[in-house]
Design an enzyme around this catalytic site. Structure first.
Site, PDB file in Angstrom:
ATOM      1  N   ASN A   9       3.173  -2.329 -10.816  1.00  0.00           N
ATOM      2  CA  ASN A   9       2.500  -3.635 -10.838  1.00  0.00           C
ATOM      3  C   ASN A   9       1.049  -3.409 -11.257  1.00  0.00           C
ATOM      4  O   ASN A   9       0.239  -2.922 -10.470  1.00  0.00           O
ATOM      5  CB  ASN A   9       2.582  -4.256  -9.436  1.00  0.00           C
ATOM      6  CG  ASN A   9       1.829  -5.567  -9.349  1.00  0.00           C
ATOM      7  OD1 ASN A   9       1.333  -6.083 -10.348  1.00  0.00           O
ATOM      8  ND2 ASN A   9       1.731  -6.103  -8.131  1.00  0.00           N
ATOM      9  N   LYS A  11      -1.111  -5.573 -11.832  1.00  0.00           N
ATOM     10  CA  LYS A  11      -1.982  -6.647 -11.293  1.00  0.00           C
ATOM     11  C   LYS A  11      -2.885  -7.181 -12.407  1.00  0.00           C
ATOM     12  O   LYS A  11      -2.462  -7.217 -13.561  1.00  0.00           O
ATOM     13  CB  LYS A  11      -2.760  -6.130 -10.074  1.00  0.00           C
ATOM     14  CG  LYS A  11      -1.811  -5.519  -9.028  1.00  0.00           C
ATOM     15  CD  LYS A  11      -2.436  -5.269  -7.685  1.00  0.00           C
ATOM     16  CE  LYS A  11      -1.397  -4.656  -6.745  1.00  0.00           C
ATOM     17  NZ  LYS A  11      -1.889  -4.443  -5.396  1.00  0.00           N
ATOM     18  N   HIS A  95       4.357 -11.806  -4.173  1.00  0.00           N
ATOM     19  CA  HIS A  95       3.434 -10.713  -3.855  1.00  0.00           C
ATOM     20  C   HIS A  95       2.432 -11.187  -2.800  1.00  0.00           C
ATOM     21  O   HIS A  95       2.005 -12.342  -2.810  1.00  0.00           O
ATOM     22  CB  HIS A  95       2.702 -10.233  -5.110  1.00  0.00           C
ATOM     23  CG  HIS A  95       1.988  -8.945  -4.873  1.00  0.00           C
ATOM     24  ND1 HIS A  95       0.754  -8.890  -4.267  1.00  0.00           N
ATOM     25  CD2 HIS A  95       2.354  -7.666  -5.106  1.00  0.00           C
ATOM     26  CE1 HIS A  95       0.406  -7.615  -4.144  1.00  0.00           C
ATOM     27  NE2 HIS A  95       1.346  -6.855  -4.644  1.00  0.00           N
ATOM     28  N   GLU A  97      -0.613 -10.748  -2.470  1.00  0.00           N
ATOM     29  CA  GLU A  97      -1.887 -11.284  -2.978  1.00  0.00           C
ATOM     30  C   GLU A  97      -1.750 -12.768  -3.320  1.00  0.00           C
ATOM     31  O   GLU A  97      -2.684 -13.544  -3.140  1.00  0.00           O
ATOM     32  CB  GLU A  97      -2.348 -10.448  -4.185  1.00  0.00           C
ATOM     33  CG  GLU A  97      -2.878  -9.093  -3.724  1.00  0.00           C
ATOM     34  CD  GLU A  97      -2.676  -7.945  -4.693  1.00  0.00           C
ATOM     35  OE1 GLU A  97      -2.394  -8.184  -5.883  1.00  0.00           O
ATOM     36  OE2 GLU A  97      -2.799  -6.788  -4.247  1.00  0.00           O
ATOM     37  N   GLU A 165       6.208  -4.501   1.272  1.00  0.00           N
ATOM     38  CA  GLU A 165       4.829  -4.092   1.033  1.00  0.00           C
ATOM     39  C   GLU A 165       3.953  -4.539   2.199  1.00  0.00           C
ATOM     40  O   GLU A 165       3.493  -5.689   2.232  1.00  0.00           O
ATOM     41  CB  GLU A 165       4.297  -4.729  -0.259  1.00  0.00           C
ATOM     42  CG  GLU A 165       5.094  -4.372  -1.500  1.00  0.00           C
ATOM     43  CD  GLU A 165       4.239  -4.494  -2.763  1.00  0.00           C
ATOM     44  OE1 GLU A 165       4.033  -3.474  -3.407  1.00  0.00           O
ATOM     45  OE2 GLU A 165       3.767  -5.591  -3.072  1.00  0.00           O
ATOM     46  N   GLY A 171      -3.528  -1.216  -1.577  1.00  0.00           N
ATOM     47  CA  GLY A 171      -4.855  -0.967  -2.136  1.00  0.00           C
ATOM     48  C   GLY A 171      -5.829  -0.346  -1.154  1.00  0.00           C
ATOM     49  O   GLY A 171      -7.035  -0.319  -1.397  1.00  0.00           O
ATOM     50  N   SER A 211      -0.105   1.732  -1.466  1.00  0.00           N
ATOM     51  CA  SER A 211      -0.755   3.041  -1.566  1.00  0.00           C
ATOM     52  C   SER A 211       0.215   4.193  -1.857  1.00  0.00           C
ATOM     53  O   SER A 211      -0.001   5.319  -1.403  1.00  0.00           O
ATOM     54  CB  SER A 211      -1.591   3.330  -0.312  1.00  0.00           C
ATOM     55  OG  SER A 211      -2.645   2.376  -0.204  1.00  0.00           O
TER      56      SER A 211
HETATM   57  P1  13P Z   1      -1.287  -0.255  -4.344  1.00  0.00           P
HETATM   58  O1  13P Z   1      -0.266   0.760  -4.814  1.00  0.00           O
HETATM   59  O2  13P Z   1      -2.506  -0.284  -5.222  1.00  0.00           O
HETATM   60  O3  13P Z   1      -1.580  -0.108  -2.892  1.00  0.00           O
HETATM   61  O4  13P Z   1      -0.609  -1.699  -4.534  1.00  0.00           O
HETATM   62  C1  13P Z   1       0.682  -1.921  -4.073  1.00  0.00           C
HETATM   63  C2  13P Z   1       1.142  -3.223  -4.564  1.00  0.00           C
HETATM   64  O5  13P Z   1       0.642  -4.269  -4.169  1.00  0.00           O
HETATM   65  C3  13P Z   1       2.216  -3.236  -5.570  1.00  0.00           C
HETATM   66  O6  13P Z   1       2.713  -4.523  -5.777  1.00  0.00           O
END
Ligand code: 13P
Length: 248
Positions: A9, A11, A95, A97, A165, A171, A211
Site C-alpha cells: 500500500n 498510500k 483502511h 486511515e 492492521e 507507521g 510496521s
Molecule cells: P506501515 O507498514 O507503514 O506501518 O503501514 C501499514 C499499512 O497501513 C498498510 O496498509
C-alpha cells in the site's frame, strides 16, 4: 491451502519518477513464483495506469479506495466501474486511515465492499483496533464488529482478503509480535467459521499489516493463521522484495 498474499500500500506517496523506479526494482526482482505468492501493489489513483502498463505480468495492482455505489454526481470520487473499465483487479477498502480521518463507519465500509464485489473487483478489506481499544481488552470485539458489517453484506468471500492492521502498529515501527498477530488472526478465522461457513474460514486469506519490514516478516509469516502482509512504508523500498520472499 491458502496462497500467500503480499500487498504493497503506497498510500499518498510518490512522483512519477519515483513510481517508475519502484516498478523497475519490482520488475527486476527474483521472487517465488505466482503459484506460491500473490503480489499486489497499490499506487495512488493517478499512477494506476502507469503502474499497470509497466509492471511485470505476474504482479497485480489495487486501487486504495473506491466509491460506495455507482458513479455519478460525486465530485472527487472514483467508482468501482471505472476501476473495472481500466482492468484494475483489486481495491483496498476500509483502511484505518480512511476509517479514522474520513469517518468511514463499519456499515459504510461493508457497503463499499459489497458494491465493489458486485462489480467484479477483488477486495482487500481492512480491520483493526486502536491502542485504546486494545488496552481496554476489546480487540476481538472491535475486529469482529468490523468483519460482521462486511459479512452481513457479502456472500462471495472467494474474492476477499481480510487484512488485520492494528492501528497502533501502522507507521509507528511498533509491529505486533507474531503471537499477537496470530491470536487475532485465529480469532478472526474462528469468527468466520461460526458466522459464515467452515469453507470460508478455511480458505480466506487473513493478512497482517502494521510496521512489517524485511527484518520482522519471516517470524510473522511462520504463524499458521498469517497468510501474508499488507505493507505500507516498506513497500516503497527494495526491502519489499524480502517481504515477498517470506512466502517460502
Ligand atoms: P506501515 O507498514 O507503514 O506501518 O503501514 C501499514 C499499512 O497501513 C498498510 O496498509
Amino acid at each position: 491451502a491458502r496462497k500467500f498474499f503480499v500487498g504493497g500500500n503506497w498510500k499518498c506517496n510518490g512522483t512519477s519518477e519515483e513510481v517508475k523506479k519502484i516498478v523497475s526494482t519490482l520488475n527486476n526482482s527474483q521472487v517465488p513464483s505466482s503459484d506460491v505468492v500473490e503480489v499486489v501493489v497499490s499506487p495512488p489513483f493517478v499512477f494506476l495506469p502507469l503502474v499497470k502498463s509497466t509492471l511485470r505480468p505476474d504482479f497485480h495492482v489495487a486501487a486504495q479506495n473506491c466509491w460506495v455505489k455507482k458513479g455519478g454526481a460525486f465530485t472527487g470520487e472514483v467508482s468501482a466501474e471505472m476501476l473495472v473499465n481500466l482492468d484494475i483487479p483489486w481495491v483496498i477498502l476500509g483502511h484505518s486511515e480512511r476509517r479514522s480521518l474520513l469517518n468511514e463507519s463499519n456499515e459504510f465500509v461493508g457497503d463499499k465492499v459489497a458494491y465493489a464485489l458486485s462489480q467484479g473487483l477483488k477486495v482487500i478489506a481492512c480491520v483493526g483496533e486502536t491502542l485504546e481499544q486494545r488496552e481496554a481488552g476489546s480487540t476481538v470485539e472491535v475486529v469482529a464488529a468490523q468483519t460482521k458489517a462486511i459479512a452481513a453484506r457479502v456472500s462471495n468471500w472467494a474474492d476477499v482478503v481480510l487484512a488485520y492492521e492494528p492501528v497502533w502498529a501502522i507507521g509507528t515501527g511498533k509491529v505486533a509480535t507474531p503471537a499477537q498477530a496470530q491470536e487475532v488472526h485465529y480469532e478472526l478465522r474462528k469468527w468466520l467459521q461460526e458466522n459464515t461457513s467452515p469453507e470460508v474460514a478455511a480458505t480466506t486469506r487473513i493478512i497482517y499489516g502494521g510496521s512489517v519490514s524485511g527484518a520482522n516478516c519471516k517470524e510473522l509469516a511462520a504463524k499458521p493463521d498469517v497468510d501474508g502482509f499488507l505493507v505500507g512504508g516498506a513497500s516503497l523500498k527494495p526491502e519489499f522484495i524480502d517481504i515477498i520472499k517470506s512466502a517460502e
